[in-house]
Design a protein around this motif. Structure first.
Motif, PDB file in Angstrom:
ATOM      1  N   TRP A  70       0.639  -1.203  -0.173  1.00  0.00           N
ATOM      2  CA  TRP A  70       0.538   0.394  -0.045  1.00  0.00           C
ATOM      3  C   TRP A  70       1.080   1.723  -0.198  1.00  0.00           C
ATOM      4  CZ3 TRP A  70      -4.663  -0.924   3.921  1.00  0.00           C
ATOM      5  CH2 TRP A  70      -5.447  -2.154   3.420  1.00  0.00           C
ATOM      6  N   TYR A  71       2.337   1.576   0.478  1.00  0.00           N
ATOM      7  CA  TYR A  71       2.913   2.378   0.127  1.00  0.00           C
ATOM      8  C   TYR A  71       3.822   2.863  -1.160  1.00  0.00           C
ATOM      9  CZ  TYR A  71       2.014   1.408   5.309  1.00  0.00           C
ATOM     10  OH  TYR A  71       1.594   1.500   6.946  1.00  0.00           O
ATOM     11  N   LEU A 165       2.146  10.130   5.562  1.00  0.00           N
ATOM     12  CA  LEU A 165       0.809  10.435   4.296  1.00  0.00           C
ATOM     13  C   LEU A 165       0.356   8.423   4.716  1.00  0.00           C
ATOM     14  CD1 LEU A 165       2.558  11.081   1.233  1.00  0.00           C
ATOM     15  CD2 LEU A 165       1.019  12.857   2.783  1.00  0.00           C
ATOM     16  N   ASP A 166      -1.113   8.374   4.869  1.00  0.00           N
ATOM     17  CA  ASP A 166      -1.839   7.497   4.575  1.00  0.00           C
ATOM     18  C   ASP A 166      -2.583   7.109   2.978  1.00  0.00           C
ATOM     19  OD1 ASP A 166      -3.532   5.309   5.887  1.00  0.00           O
ATOM     20  OD2 ASP A 166      -3.986   5.979   7.064  1.00  0.00           O
ATOM     21  N   PRO A 167      -1.974   6.044   2.514  1.00  0.00           N
ATOM     22  CA  PRO A 167      -2.371   5.356   1.526  1.00  0.00           C
ATOM     23  C   PRO A 167      -4.440   5.087   1.478  1.00  0.00           C
ATOM     24  CG  PRO A 167      -1.829   2.930   2.473  1.00  0.00           C
ATOM     25  CD  PRO A 167      -1.142   4.816   3.564  1.00  0.00           C
ATOM     26  N   ILE A 168      -5.061   5.010   3.167  1.00  0.00           N
ATOM     27  CA  ILE A 168      -6.295   4.916   2.521  1.00  0.00           C
ATOM     28  C   ILE A 168      -6.702   6.639   2.909  1.00  0.00           C
ATOM     29  CG2 ILE A 168      -6.095   2.686   4.122  1.00  0.00           C
ATOM     30  CD1 ILE A 168      -7.624   4.373   6.503  1.00  0.00           C
ATOM     31  N   ASN A 169      -6.112   8.052   3.126  1.00  0.00           N
ATOM     32  CA  ASN A 169      -6.443   8.719   2.944  1.00  0.00           C
ATOM     33  C   ASN A 169      -6.404   9.600   1.341  1.00  0.00           C
ATOM     34  OD1 ASN A 169      -6.695  11.305   2.440  1.00  0.00           O
ATOM     35  ND2 ASN A 169      -5.918  11.915   4.851  1.00  0.00           N
ATOM     36  N   PRO A 170      -7.164   9.567   1.189  1.00  0.00           N
ATOM     37  CA  PRO A 170      -7.319  10.073  -0.676  1.00  0.00           C
ATOM     38  C   PRO A 170      -6.794  11.105  -1.295  1.00  0.00           C
ATOM     39  CG  PRO A 170      -9.601  10.635  -0.081  1.00  0.00           C
ATOM     40  CD  PRO A 170      -8.755   9.214   1.108  1.00  0.00           C
ATOM     41  N   LEU A 171      -6.664  12.005   0.074  1.00  0.00           N
ATOM     42  CA  LEU A 171      -6.256  13.301  -0.285  1.00  0.00           C
ATOM     43  C   LEU A 171      -4.575  12.930  -0.244  1.00  0.00           C
ATOM     44  CD1 LEU A 171      -8.168  15.706   2.409  1.00  0.00           C
ATOM     45  CD2 LEU A 171      -8.617  15.501  -0.329  1.00  0.00           C
ATOM     46  N   ASP A 172      -4.393  12.505   0.772  1.00  0.00           N
ATOM     47  CA  ASP A 172      -2.634  12.171   1.092  1.00  0.00           C
ATOM     48  C   ASP A 172      -1.760  11.479  -0.145  1.00  0.00           C
ATOM     49  OD1 ASP A 172      -2.931  12.607   4.012  1.00  0.00           O
ATOM     50  OD2 ASP A 172      -2.155  11.129   4.692  1.00  0.00           O
ATOM     51  N   VAL A 173      -2.607  10.513  -0.427  1.00  0.00           N
ATOM     52  CA  VAL A 173      -1.834  10.146  -2.036  1.00  0.00           C
ATOM     53  C   VAL A 173      -2.086  10.595  -3.024  1.00  0.00           C
ATOM     54  CG1 VAL A 173      -2.746   7.497  -1.233  1.00  0.00           C
ATOM     55  CG2 VAL A 173      -4.377   9.327  -3.068  1.00  0.00           C
TER      56      VAL A 173
END
Ligand SMILES: [Zn+2]
Length: 288
Positions: A70-71, A165-173
């Motif tokens: 995921w990262y 950054l968190d892959p489950i956050n659409p803004l972070d990616v």
């Protein structure tokens, strides 16, 4: 890094019930300081003994990303993959003392991220020029303001602003980008320490080891492939402009677009990198 929608997960029927039984802390607020210490000690022992519970979810988490980490978005064939606890379960490296880790999230599936060992485990790697490249998230969990750090189950996680950054956050990616040499870079290209987005991308690139020496050439290969496809596509397009009835040019252009789409498909390795490169070529007359 691509957005992972964890709401689509299909947990084994009784998984949450089993997890709740192991890690019981509903009465934590009513306990004395001494009792709390004892409870945390007990739960940490249970964490050691019950890692099979989160390992059980590994294939389910992997399925959400087509087996890609995921990262870093690579499948890393031949290497071990982990179920990473986004908020570390036993300690926080940034706070050597005084924090027991987010033990209450050890059996909380929303805290799990499917990760390759390069992203998750701390290591030093020698690069081609003999320098050392370090990375691996490990038990790191930096946040923007330590005053908002959660120490107990009753503390708010909403107030914490993770730097990773968190892959489950659409803004972070969206905060990661890639240069033409295959390196991960912040999308915001302002080396301004006051930009939180810039800082978060830098911290994540380092801790997830996104510029691990094995990864840069893989991204560079994708860059070169896209460059060739864009050149080819431009050529076919120009032929079409000269004669819209040219069926060969139509077919060739269609094939090139299909090849580009394959590179950004959900199941393609490094698809976010490919997307960034294709975006970079948009509107350019030449691709020198
Ligand atoms: Zn990875």
């Amino acid at each position: 890094m691509r957005y992972i929608n964890i709401e689509n997960i299909e947990l084994p029927k009784d998984w949450e019930e089993r997890a709740r039984k192991i890690c019981f802390f509903d009465d934590f607020d009513t306990l004395s300081q001494e009792e709390r210490k004892e409870r945390i000690k007990t739960i940490k022992g249970l964490i050691e003994k019950n890692s099979n519970l989160w390992s059980e979810l590994k294939p389910i988490l992997a399925k959400l990303s087509y087996q890609k980490c995921w990262y870093c978005e690579m499948t890393n064939l031949g290497s071990n993959n982990d179920v990473d606890h986004f908020r570390p379960k036993k300690r926080i490296i940034e706070l050597k003392e005084g924090h027991d880790g987010y033990w209450w999230l050890a059996f909380e599936w929303r805290n799990y991220r499917f990760s390759c060992e390069h992203c998750n485990r701390r290591r030093n790697v020698e690069t081609e020029d003999g320098s050392i490249s370090s990375g691996g998230k490990w038990d790191n969990f930096p946040i923007l303001d330590e005053d908002n750090r959660a120490f107990l189950p009753s503390d708010s996680l909403e107030k914490e602003h993770p730097l990773l950054l968190d892959p489950i956050n659409p803004l972070d990616v969206e905060l990661l980008w890639f240069d033409d040499e295959g390196k991960a870079v912040p999308r915001i290209s302002v080396p301004d320490q006051s930009s939180i987005e810039y800082r978060r991308a830098c911290v994540s690139i380092e801790l997830y080891h996104l510029n691990h020496p094995l990864r840069i050439p893989e991204r560079k290969k994708i860059y070169n492939r896209i460059k060739r496809l864009v050149l080819r596509g431009n050529r076919h397009y120009k032929n079409l402009v000269l004669n819209w009835a040219n069926s060969d040019a139509q077919e060739n252009l269609k094939d090139t677009v299909i090849d580009l789409k394959d590179l950004i498909a959900d199941d393609a390795e490094l698809s976010a990198t490919a997307k960034a490169y294709i975006f970079g070529f948009r509107g350019k007359d030449s691709v020198d």
